[in-house]
Structure formats: structure tokens, C-alpha cells
Write a protein that holds these residues in place. Structure first.
Motif, short mmCIF file in Angstrom:
data_model
loop_
_atom_site.label_atom_id
_atom_site.label_comp_id
_atom_site.label_asym_id
_atom_site.label_seq_id
_atom_site.Cartn_x
_atom_site.Cartn_y
_atom_site.Cartn_z
N LYS A 1 0.94 -0.81 -0.26
CA LYS A 1 0.36 0.19 0.11
C LYS A 1 0.61 1.55 -0.03
CE LYS A 1 -3.71 -2.19 2.77
NZ LYS A 1 -4.92 -2.12 3.94
N ARG A 2 0.52 2.20 -0.44
CA ARG A 2 0.83 3.41 -0.71
C ARG A 2 0.55 4.18 1.26
NH1 ARG A 2 -1.75 5.23 -5.56
NH2 ARG A 2 -1.40 3.68 -7.02
N GLU A 3 1.43 4.33 1.52
CA GLU A 3 2.01 4.80 3.05
C GLU A 3 1.28 6.07 3.28
OE1 GLU A 3 6.19 3.49 1.28
OE2 GLU A 3 4.40 4.44 0.86
N TRP A 4 0.70 6.61 2.73
CA TRP A 4 0.07 7.81 3.50
C TRP A 4 -1.52 7.43 3.41
CZ3 TRP A 4 2.60 8.19 -0.80
CH2 TRP A 4 1.89 8.13 -2.26
N GLU A 5 -1.78 6.42 2.34
CA GLU A 5 -3.42 5.63 2.70
C GLU A 5 -3.12 4.70 3.53
OE1 GLU A 5 -4.22 4.34 -1.16
OE2 GLU A 5 -4.35 5.57 -2.01
N TRP A 6 -2.13 4.72 4.75
CA TRP A 6 -2.41 2.95 5.69
C TRP A 6 -3.09 3.61 6.75
CZ3 TRP A 6 3.67 2.14 7.29
CH2 TRP A 6 4.42 1.44 6.62
N LYS A 7 -4.63 2.65 6.92
CA LYS A 7 -4.99 2.56 8.08
C LYS A 7 -4.89 2.42 9.55
CE LYS A 7 -8.95 2.21 4.87
NZ LYS A 7 -10.16 1.49 4.34
#
Length: 505
Positions: free
Chosen positions: A253-259
Motif C-alpha cells: 500500500k501507499r504509506e499515506w493511505e495506511w489505516k
């Protein structure tokens, strides 16, 4: 439809980015202006039956498969395994293709059916591998009668089907004597130009095909000889990027989209690996599996199928990158190239980082001629005693003598005739020893235009042995690289565990 890949330019708002190094996953900071190449989004796998049926019923360059089957047909399914997606497929799409072809054969009344695993120089499949990939139903139907075999490149039972430049082209006997061959494979990168040749030919042919001085003309003539001598229907499934889940759910995943769940999974993985350095990483990363979305399935005449499958994979995964960099940066995660070892051997790490990832472009390299490659991997000189015996000896005995492929012919000859290495291969324990040599040839070819290769966290002795350099940190690596590319180089970082295909302009 997954989101396409893109290039991120690092600025003040960019978070720390995930980097892969052996069994270590870290969050690292990159300098302002660094170009980060993100591959297309990874999707979960879906039922591929409709795509398979379409490929069999409306193939390219030939009639539907069902029309080529009669009760008297001697049919052989070749499951191609010369290049393997890593992490391995959680559900292998080749199983679905095999089952569908067998259903058509049964409907046509075909009785003489066999399966050959065309793995070439890779470790031959044992019964466990066959069951894992092809499933219980196929394994229990074909194994008891000996109707599944893993091709042995050293077999004296191979059949000569033609000659190229005075060299006899020999292939698996069952395949050579079949009325119809269905070649079944998966496309997840550039792959082999002709996986069937690499999968079913004898060791003498493979030595010529993979030698450092082999020309494309010879390879093309070998492929044409094999295809003209055999009646082949090819089926190639085109895969997307690896979709990881569970403890590794954050990795693609893209890091700024990590939940929050992704952040907790990353923190837990880091803590487990730190608290239990060997057992922790072994449990997390030794044999990871991933879902691969099936982008398309292409069937028909082999030459058209392999060209179209490569084009489809390129269209699904291509990322436009403007300008060649002075420095290209990549990771080498053991789970992406070595089964059973979370770190991975140093030779396979070098191949994965320098040949596969840096070579994942449409023709123009990511880095300029005379540029520098920086890779993350510990380069620990560790090899499995049985599975990587020939690679361990190559590392300890041959590389200290020479790293130049041109000077390895005598060593290669002795390795290929070594009874211990060949016995391990024939008994399904290890790769053929030739594979180690050809892996190194690809590494040498990939680094020929570079002025330096620097391994962050790499074992200094191993790096010296390779003719490369090591650095303790990424900042130290840039300091070393500055001697060649200056203090303000352009930098491209290849992100993620998959293969970000770059269209460099």
C-alpha cells in the motif's frame, strides 16, 4: 480495475517510505526531489474461469482448443515454471487452466493425457509441489499412474527435434512424441521470450541459450525450431502486482493511505522481528504468499500469445518516468525471491535487485550510463546446504577467482558434470548448478553500464567479492556515490515488493 502506477516527487509533506532489506522492513526518509516509482495497485484475485474460457474458445492465430482434440490425440499439458512469481501465488491460476483443459479433453474423449512440469533449470517439483500448485484432484488422478513428471534437463531420454548452427536441439520425450502440447504459464514481468524452450529443452541447449556470449539470433532460431517441430497451443495468464494480507497487509500500500490496522501490523512485524530475530522473521517472511489479480488470459499460437501477454502486462503495469536518474535505489526483500529463507542468498539478492527490478523497464534504463545503483540488503553469506549447495560453492570458490562471466566457462563445465550437484537436482532437492552461473551472468550484464553498486547494510566482504561497495546507511551510500555523480544527483527509488515497470522517457 486497479489504479495505475505513478511517480511521486518527494517534498516536505511526504511521509517516511517503506524500504525492504532482506528480512527487514523499515520506514526511511528520502531527500527532496527524489522520484518514487509506485507500481499499479495490487488487487485481490478473482475467479479467472471466464477469461480462461475466452482464451480457449477464441484464441489468437489458431482454431479453438476443443476443435484440435480428438479421441486419438496424444495430449500433453506442459506447466511452465521457468520463472516464478514471488511472493508465491496463494491460489495458482495455472491450476484453473489445467483443470479447464482437462475438462475439454475429457469431453472430446481423449484418453492419452499426461502433464509435464517444464521448470528448466529450476528445482524439479516433488509430490508436495504438484499437490500445492495443481490441487488434490489433479494430483490424485495423475500421480498414481505416473502421468505427471517434472522435466529433467539432464535426462538421457531427451529427443532431438532439429538442429541449429550444428547444435542438436533436444526436448522432453513425452512432449516431442505428443500430437498436441498445451503450454500453460503465467506472465508477471518481462519473463522469458519463449518459456516453452526454457522449460523443456536439455541442459546442452540451455547452456547455449544462457551463455554470456549467446546471440539473439541463435535463441530465435532455437525457439522457431521447437515451435515448428511441435504442435503447440499456448495459454498465458497475465498477473497483476502481489496483494499481501495478514501480517504483511501494509507492504503493497501507499504509506499515506495506511489505516490504523496497517500501522499496527507494521509495528507488530517490526517488534516481532526485533524480539525474535530468527524465528520472528522466519514466521513472517520465510514463505509469504500473495493474491495476484488475473488481468487477462491469452491463448493460441505461441509466438502471438507470448508477445500479446507481454504487451498486456506492460499496459497494466507501465509507469511513465521522465528522465534517467544519476542514482537508482531499490530494495531486495528475501520473501520476493527465495522460498524458505526470509533474508535470501546474496547471489539471488543481487539478481533480484539489479537484474529484475532495475531491469523492469520498457527499453530505457532507470539510471543513466555511468550512474550508480544503491540497493538495500545485508548480503549475508548464507546458503542452504542442500537446496543451494552449488551456489554456496560458486560464492566461496569461483567468485574469489573471477567475477567476469567470460572467464567462467571451465568452472561451468565442471559444475554441470558434478555428480553431487546433478544428483541433488535430479532428486528434486535443488536447482541445477547451471542456474547459479546464468543468474550471475544476468547480474554482470545488468551492472555493466553502472559506475558503482552500493549495498546499504551489506556485508563488506560479500560486496567486495562482487566487485561492489557497502555502506552502513543510505546517507553513507549517497556520500560514496557523490564521488561519481556529484553532491546533488537526481535519484529514482523503485518502491514496493512487486515489479514497477518503468517507461523512461
Amino acid at each position: 480495475m486497479s489504479r495505475p502506477g505513478f511517480v511521486l516527487e518527494v517534498d516536505d509533506r511526504t511521509p517516511a517510505l517503506l524500504t525492504f532489506s532482506g528480512d527487514q522492513l523499515r520506514l526511511s526518509r528520502f531527500g527532496l526531489g527524489t522520484k518514487v516509482v509506485y507500481p499499479a495497485d495490487a488487487d485481490v484475485s478473482t475467479n479467472p474461469i471466464r477469461l480462461i474460457d475466452s482464451a480457449l474458445e477464441a484464441p489468437a492465430g489458431t482454431e479453438p482448443l476443443e476443435q484440435r482434440l480428438t479421441p486419438s490425440t496424444k495430449l500433453t499439458l506442459v506447466v511452465l515454471d521457468t520463472d516464478r512469481p514471488r511472493p508465491r501465488m496463494r491460489f495458482d491460476v495455472r491450476r484453473s487452466i489445467v483443470e479447464r483443459v482437462l475438462e475439454l479433453a475429457a469431453r472430446a474423449g481423449v484418453d492419452d493425457v499426461a502433464i509435464v512440469v517444464g521448470g528448466g533449470l529450476n528445482k524439479r517439483w516433488n509430490p508436495v509441489d504438484i499437490t500445492r500448485v495443481l490441487g488434490d484432484r489433479v494430483a490424485t488422478s495423475f500421480q498414481p499412474d505416473g502421468r505427471i513428471e517434472s522435466h529433467d534437463v539432464t535426462s538421457e531420454d531427451a529427443v532431438a527435434i532439429g538442429e541449429v548452427d550444428g547444435h542438436a536441439i533436444c526436448v522432453n520425450r513425452r512432449v516431442a512424441e505428443s500430437d498436441l502440447v498445451v503450454a500453460i504459464g503465467a506472465q508477471f514481468g518481462h519473463g522469458e521470450p519463449c518459456p516453452l524452450s526454457a522449460g523443456i529443452a536439455d541442459v546442452a541447449t540451455l547452456r547455449r541459450l544462457g551463455s554470456p556470449d549467446s546471440d539473439r539470433g541463435f535463441a530465435k532460431r532455437v525457439h522457431e525450431t521447437i515451435h515448428s517441430s511441435l504442435n503447440v497451443f499456448a495459454v498465458q495468464a497475465v498477473l497483476g502486482q502481489p496483494h499481501l494480507s495478514g501480517a504483511l497487509r501494509f507492504a503493497h500500500k501507499r504509506e499515506w493511505e495506511w489505516k490504523l490496522a496497517d500501522q499496527l501490523a507494521f509495528a507488530a512485524a517490526r517488534q516481532l522481528a526485533a524480539a525474535l530475530p530468527r524465528t520472528g522473521s522466519q514466521s513472517l517472511y520465510s514463505t509469504p504468499s500473495a493474491d495476484y489479480a488475473v488481468v487477462d488470459v491469452v491463448g493460441g499460437a505461441p509466438a502471438q500469445v507470448y508477445d500479446e501477454a507481454a504487451s498486456v502486462w506492460q499496459a497494466a503495469n507501465g509507469v511513465e518516468v521522465v528522465g534517467r536518474a544519476d542514482v537508482v535505489v531499490t530494495g531486495a526483500w528475501g520473501g520476493a525471491f527465495d522460498d524458505g529463507d526470509p533474508v535470501g542468498s546474496p547471489i539471488n539478492a543481487a539478481h533480484h535487485a539489479l537484474a529484475r527490478r532495475l531491469g523492469s523497464h520498457t527499453g530505457t534504463p532507470f539510471v543513466r550510463d555511468g550512474g550508480v545503483a544503491i540497493a538495500f540488503h545485508p548480503l549475508a553469506p548464507r546458503f542452504s546446504n542442500r537446496r543451494q549447495s552449488s551456489a554456496a560453492d560458486f560464492f566461496a570458490k569461483i567468485l574469489p577467482e573471477t567475477v567476469d562471466p567470460a572467464g567462467m566457462a571451465d568452472f561451468e563445465e565442471r559444475a554441470c558434470s558434478d555428480e553431487w550437484y546433478v544428483d541433488l537436482y535430479r532428486k528434486q532437492f535443488a536447482d541445477h548448478p547451471l542456474r547459479t552461473f546464468q543468474t550471475w551472468y544476468r547480474v554482470a550484464e545488468a551492472t555493466r553500464s553502472l559506475s558503482d553498486v552500493i549495498w546499504v547494510g551489506g556485508n563488506r566482504r560479500t560486496a567486495d567479492l562482487f566487485g561492489h561497495r557497502s555502506a552502513s546507511t543510505y546517507a553513507d551510500a549517497l556520500e560514496i556515490a557523490s564521488n561519481t555523480v556529484g553532491r546533488e544527483p537526481s535519484i529514482t527509488y523503485l518502491h514496493g515488493p512487486g515489479l514497477p515497470l518503468g517507461d523512461v522517457r
